[in-house]
Motif scaffolding. Structure first.
Motif, PDB file in Angstrom:
ATOM      1  N   ASP A  50       0.920  -1.219  -0.120  1.00  9.76           N
ATOM      2  CA  ASP A  50      -0.075   0.056   0.072  1.00  9.76           C
ATOM      3  C   ASP A  50       0.892   1.100   0.068  1.00  9.76           C
ATOM      4  O   ASP A  50       1.506   1.305   1.126  1.00  9.76           O
ATOM      5  CB  ASP A  50      -0.874   0.169   1.438  1.00  9.76           C
ATOM      6  CG  ASP A  50      -2.011   1.122   1.266  1.00  9.76           C
ATOM      7  OD1 ASP A  50      -1.804   2.183   0.400  1.00  9.76           O
ATOM      8  OD2 ASP A  50      -2.837   1.268   2.116  1.00  9.76           O
ATOM      9  N   ILE A  51       0.802   2.162  -1.013  1.00  8.17           N
ATOM     10  CA  ILE A  51       1.584   3.382  -1.032  1.00  8.17           C
ATOM     11  C   ILE A  51       1.507   4.261   0.035  1.00  8.17           C
ATOM     12  O   ILE A  51       2.292   5.207   0.298  1.00  8.17           O
ATOM     13  CB  ILE A  51       1.299   4.023  -2.396  1.00  8.17           C
ATOM     14  CG1 ILE A  51      -0.082   4.568  -2.686  1.00  8.17           C
ATOM     15  CG2 ILE A  51       1.885   3.144  -3.597  1.00  8.17           C
ATOM     16  CD1 ILE A  51      -0.132   5.306  -3.736  1.00  8.17           C
ATOM     17  N   ARG A  52       0.356   4.146   0.784  1.00  8.75           N
ATOM     18  CA  ARG A  52       0.116   5.031   1.880  1.00  8.75           C
ATOM     19  C   ARG A  52       0.836   4.543   3.207  1.00  8.75           C
ATOM     20  O   ARG A  52       0.643   5.345   3.809  1.00  8.75           O
ATOM     21  CB  ARG A  52      -1.402   5.126   2.158  1.00  8.75           C
ATOM     22  CG  ARG A  52      -2.157   5.715   0.952  1.00  8.75           C
ATOM     23  CD  ARG A  52      -3.843   5.540   1.146  1.00  8.75           C
ATOM     24  NE  ARG A  52      -4.091   4.352   1.125  1.00  8.75           N
ATOM     25  CZ  ARG A  52      -5.233   3.742   1.188  1.00  8.75           C
ATOM     26  NH1 ARG A  52      -6.375   4.506   1.372  1.00  8.75           N
ATOM     27  NH2 ARG A  52      -5.575   2.373   1.255  1.00  8.75           N
ATOM     28  N   ASN A  53       1.154   3.299   3.070  1.00  5.03           N
ATOM     29  CA  ASN A  53       2.112   2.709   4.221  1.00  5.03           C
ATOM     30  C   ASN A  53       3.547   3.309   4.154  1.00  5.03           C
ATOM     31  O   ASN A  53       4.014   2.765   3.145  1.00  5.03           O
ATOM     32  CB  ASN A  53       1.689   1.399   4.201  1.00  5.03           C
ATOM     33  CG  ASN A  53       2.414   0.655   5.442  1.00  5.03           C
ATOM     34  OD1 ASN A  53       3.610   0.715   5.548  1.00  5.03           O
ATOM     35  ND2 ASN A  53       1.476   0.066   6.366  1.00  5.03           N
ATOM     36  N   LYS A  54       3.970   3.881   5.181  1.00  3.54           N
ATOM     37  CA  LYS A  54       5.401   4.295   5.235  1.00  3.54           C
ATOM     38  C   LYS A  54       6.345   3.205   5.082  1.00  3.54           C
ATOM     39  O   LYS A  54       7.561   3.363   4.667  1.00  3.54           O
ATOM     40  CB  LYS A  54       5.774   4.977   6.332  1.00  3.54           C
ATOM     41  CG  LYS A  54       5.521   4.407   7.702  1.00  3.54           C
ATOM     42  CD  LYS A  54       5.800   5.304   8.723  1.00  3.54           C
ATOM     43  CE  LYS A  54       5.722   4.565  10.190  1.00  3.54           C
ATOM     44  NZ  LYS A  54       6.062   5.504  11.262  1.00  3.54           N
ATOM     45  N   ASN A  55       5.951   1.970   5.591  1.00  4.03           N
ATOM     46  CA  ASN A  55       6.881   0.830   5.408  1.00  4.03           C
ATOM     47  C   ASN A  55       7.013   0.084   4.050  1.00  4.03           C
ATOM     48  O   ASN A  55       8.075  -0.091   3.717  1.00  4.03           O
ATOM     49  CB  ASN A  55       6.346  -0.301   6.666  1.00  4.03           C
ATOM     50  CG  ASN A  55       6.705  -0.018   8.005  1.00  4.03           C
ATOM     51  OD1 ASN A  55       7.667   0.657   8.279  1.00  4.03           O
ATOM     52  ND2 ASN A  55       5.678  -0.240   8.972  1.00  4.03           N
ATOM     53  N   MET A  63       6.757   2.084   1.505  1.00  4.04           N
ATOM     54  CA  MET A  63       7.596   3.156   0.579  1.00  4.04           C
ATOM     55  C   MET A  63       9.067   2.761   1.158  1.00  4.04           C
ATOM     56  O   MET A  63      10.181   2.969   0.231  1.00  4.04           O
ATOM     57  CB  MET A  63       7.373   4.664   1.112  1.00  4.04           C
ATOM     58  CG  MET A  63       5.673   4.671   0.594  1.00  4.04           C
ATOM     59  SD  MET A  63       5.583   4.547  -1.261  1.00  4.04           S
ATOM     60  CE  MET A  63       6.508   5.770  -2.093  1.00  4.04           C
ATOM     61  N   PHE A  64       9.410   2.783   2.434  1.00  4.59           N
ATOM     62  CA  PHE A  64      10.698   2.330   2.776  1.00  4.59           C
ATOM     63  C   PHE A  64      11.274   1.127   2.026  1.00  4.59           C
ATOM     64  O   PHE A  64      12.483   1.402   1.642  1.00  4.59           O
ATOM     65  CB  PHE A  64      10.851   1.988   4.306  1.00  4.59           C
ATOM     66  CG  PHE A  64      12.224   1.704   4.798  1.00  4.59           C
ATOM     67  CD1 PHE A  64      13.049   2.503   4.922  1.00  4.59           C
ATOM     68  CD2 PHE A  64      12.374   0.522   5.152  1.00  4.59           C
ATOM     69  CE1 PHE A  64      14.491   2.406   5.353  1.00  4.59           C
ATOM     70  CE2 PHE A  64      13.530   0.030   5.454  1.00  4.59           C
ATOM     71  CZ  PHE A  64      14.557   0.767   5.683  1.00  4.59           C
ATOM     72  N   SER A  65      10.458   0.090   1.872  1.00  3.95           N
ATOM     73  CA  SER A  65      10.840  -0.967   1.092  1.00  3.95           C
ATOM     74  C   SER A  65      11.295  -0.688  -0.207  1.00  3.95           C
ATOM     75  O   SER A  65      12.478  -1.323  -0.779  1.00  3.95           O
ATOM     76  CB  SER A  65       9.619  -2.074   1.133  1.00  3.95           C
ATOM     77  OG  SER A  65       9.396  -2.703   2.568  1.00  3.95           O
TER      78      SER A  65
END
Length: 204
Positions: free
Chosen positions: A160-165, A167-169
């Protein structure tokens, strides 16, 4: 002094060769008998990999290794081996990854040992500098699958692009590809130089 350096490097290389050969034997023996279990080998693999940090101080007076490349490669392997302990399923990804790591070190050992004995061998030299062309793509694929499994298949990180984890991945993936490219390019340059030298020796 030169003889002492060769003796130290020979003993160190032989020890690593024996440890990796024992690991490879255990890997296949466990699969053929009781079935391979990664967690049973994780500590041993981490230990024999960590020993290779000695290549960094050795690079200043025993070998011609790039200390930065050694640090990146050894640290990357340790991190991947640690991450693999959290995999869910995909046993043969871990099996193949371990096999590639072990075999890659077994391809290096004989080359360095013969050099220490002042008896360089062309087939061993060729193997040392060209085996990565097969092993590296397989190893890289397994490493990527390890992180895909640990991050996404295990459900630790939702896609989910809204999930910061998540995006970190993606940032981690970009960094991972950068390191992979750096190591591959470094090894390719060494292989090209060494193959050119071997070709010149052959034609004399």
């Amino acid at each position: 002094m030169g003889a002492l350096k060769d003796m130290v490097l020979f003993i160190y290389t032989m020890a690593l060769f024996v440890l990796h050969a024992a690991g490879l034997y255990h890997l296949f023996h466990s699969e053929w008998t009781s079935g391979f279990e990664y967690r049973e080998m994780a500590f041993y693999l981490g230990a024999i990999t960590a020993i290779q940090y000695l290549d960094i101080p050795f690079s200043f007076f025993l070998t011609r290794s790039n200390p930065y490349a050694v640090f990146v490669q050894v640290s990357g392997r340790l991190f991947t081996l640690y991450a693999a302990t959290y995999m869910v399923g995909w046993k043969y990804v871990a099996f193949t990854l371990v096999a590639v790591y072990l075999i890659s070190e077994l391809c290096r050992g004989p080359y360095y040992m013969t050099n220490c004995l002042k008896t360089p061998n062309k087939p061993l030299t060729w193997l040392r500098y060209n085996a990565f062309k097969v092993l590296y793509p397989i190893g890289f694929t397994c490493e990527a699958l390890v992180f895909i499994n640990v991050l996404f298949v295990s459900g630790r990180v939702p896609i989910d692009i809204r999930n910061k984890n998540f995006m970190f991945s993606l940032v981690f993936a970009a960094f991972f590809f950068t390191i992979v490219n750096f190591l591959y390019q470094s090894m390719s340059k060494k292989a090209e130089q060494k193959n050119r030298q071997l070709k010149n020796i052959k034609t004399k």
